[in-house]
Enzyme design. Sequence first.
Site, mmCIF file in Angstrom:
data_model
loop_
_atom_site.group_PDB
_atom_site.id
_atom_site.type_symbol
_atom_site.label_atom_id
_atom_site.label_comp_id
_atom_site.label_asym_id
_atom_site.label_seq_id
_atom_site.Cartn_x
_atom_site.Cartn_y
_atom_site.Cartn_z
ATOM 1 N N GLU A 206 29.607 34.841 45.484
ATOM 2 C CA GLU A 206 30.189 35.899 44.645
ATOM 3 C C GLU A 206 29.594 37.195 45.155
ATOM 4 O O GLU A 206 28.409 37.462 44.982
ATOM 5 C CB GLU A 206 29.868 35.658 43.171
ATOM 6 C CG GLU A 206 30.777 36.431 42.227
ATOM 7 C CD GLU A 206 30.189 37.767 41.831
ATOM 8 O OE1 GLU A 206 30.503 38.768 42.521
ATOM 9 O OE2 GLU A 206 29.435 37.813 40.860
ATOM 10 N N CYS B 64 28.998 44.005 39.987
ATOM 11 C CA CYS B 64 30.020 43.735 40.995
ATOM 12 C C CYS B 64 31.431 43.983 40.495
ATOM 13 O O CYS B 64 32.330 44.276 41.272
ATOM 14 C CB CYS B 64 29.890 42.291 41.487
ATOM 15 S SG CYS B 64 30.030 41.071 40.156
#
Length: 498
Positions: free
Chosen positions: A267, A301
Site C-alpha cells: 500500500e 496516503c
Amino acid sequence: MTTAPSAAARAFLDGPHRLLIGGEWVDGQGRTIAVENPAREDALTEVRAASLDQLDQAVSAARSALHGDWSRLGGRDRGVILSRFADLLEARADLIGEVMTLDNGSPLASSKMVVRHLAAELFRYYAGWASKIAGDSFQPSLTARPTLDIMVATVREPIGVVGAIVPWNAPPGMIALKMAPALAAGCTVVLKTAELAPLVGDLFAQIWIDAGGPAGAFNLVHGHGEDIGAAMAAHPLIDKIAFTGSTAVGRKIVDAATGNLKKVSLELGGKSPVIVFPDADLDAVIPAAAMACYLSTGQQCMAGSRLFLHADIHDRVAEGVAAFAKTLTVGDGLDPDTVLGPMISARQKARVLDYIAIARAEGATPLLESDVIDGPGHFIGPALLTDVTPGMRIEQEEVFGPVLSVIRFDDEDAVIEAVNGTPYGLSGSVWTRDIARALRVAKRVDSGQVGVNIHAAMSAETPFGGNRQSGWGREFGRDGLDGYLKTKAISINLGPKP
C-alpha cells in the site's frame, strides 16, 4: 493548557523498550534509535534496534510457531484470542492514543479514534473470519479420463511467516491492518515498526502476551528500513512481506523479494483527486474537501491533495476552502484545541516547503500561504495553491503535507484525463447530485477506492488498496484476508464411474 505526558505515558516512556522474540522480551543489539516528540523536538526515549541475528531469531520463532502451538489452534480459538486482543486495545486506548500522539504528533482525539474505531474494529472483524475460512469441492471435467469418478477439494491454508513493515503516520491502525488478518488466517508475524514512531509496537506486543497469544506467533523487532527492513524483504524464511509506505521503498522491497519469490502486498503513495461539479452541495463540499487534504496534517496516503473544481464554482469553493483552513488550529497534539499537528520531522517539513516553492516557480498562486510557526516543533500551517495545471510537480508528486492544489476544469472528459494523469491510483471522490454522472465518473477514475459525496470512506469491511504505482493487492474486508491465504487443490480418485 498543559501538554505534558500523563503519568501513565511517562511511566511507559521511562520503562524498557525491548524486542519480543518467541514470547520473550529481549534487549535489542542493533543501533540506538532516538525517539523524538515532533511537537517539541525533544527526546522521548531511546529504542535499541534488532541486530540481523535477532531478526533471524524472530523469523525462526515465527516459523516454529507456524508448525507448532499456533498451527494446532483451530479458527475458533484464533478468533477468541483476536477478540480478547480487541477488548484489551479498547481498554488501553487512552494510553495507546497518547503514546501515538507523543510519537508522531497526531491530535490526541484522532489518535484515540484510530485505536478504538480502526484498530479494535479490525481485530474484531477478522476474529469473526478466523472460524469461517473454508475451501470448496466440485467434480472436474477430466476429458482425458472420462471413466474415472474424480472429486476435487480445495483447502485454504495460511501463506506462512509474514514480515509486516508499517509506517509512522497511524501505527495502531497500520499494525492492526497487517496483524489481524494475518493471524486470523493462521499465519505468524514478525512486525517491524517505523523508526520515526516505534513505541506503539511495544504496547501491541504486551497486549499479545496479555491476550494469551502463543509464543512466536507474533514477534516484534525495531530497526531502520535500510537494514532491518531490507533484511526482512530479502529473508529466505519469510513467505510474505506486507508493507505500507512510499512507492520508492515499495520498489526496493519488490526487488529484494525476488530471492525466494515471496508474496508481496504493497500500500503505497497517492495523489488522490477530489472532483467537484457545479450541482454539488457546496456547503458540504467546502469543509470535506479541506479535511480530505489537511487531515493528519496531510501526512496520509489517501489525502485528497488535488481539488478539481468546475469553472462555474471554482472561485467560490477555493475561497471557501481557504477560509475554512484558516480556522484550523495548528499545535501540539496533546492540546485538545489542536486540529493539525506537526510534521513528523524537520526533514519532512523542509520537503513540504520546497514543494511549495517549486509550485510557485512553476506558476501556482498561493490563495492561502502556509505559516511556518516559530519555536520548537516541526509545525507548518495549511497551504492552498490555485492556478495549478496538470503536469506541474505539485500536481504529479506526493507531498505528504498540508498542501492543497486546485485545478480548474470545464469538461468531464478533460478532468478524467487529468485525474488519471499521475502515476498513482489510490483513492478519490466525486461530488455531484447527479447519480448517473457520479457513477459514470467514479467508474472512469483509475483508483482502488472512489467515494461519491464522501472522501476516504474506510471501514473494516470495505476493500482498500492502490492501482498502478499506488500498490499491489487489497487490505480490509475479505480481500484483506485472502492476501494471507493460499489455495491447495486435492484431487481424489473415487474409482470408476458407476
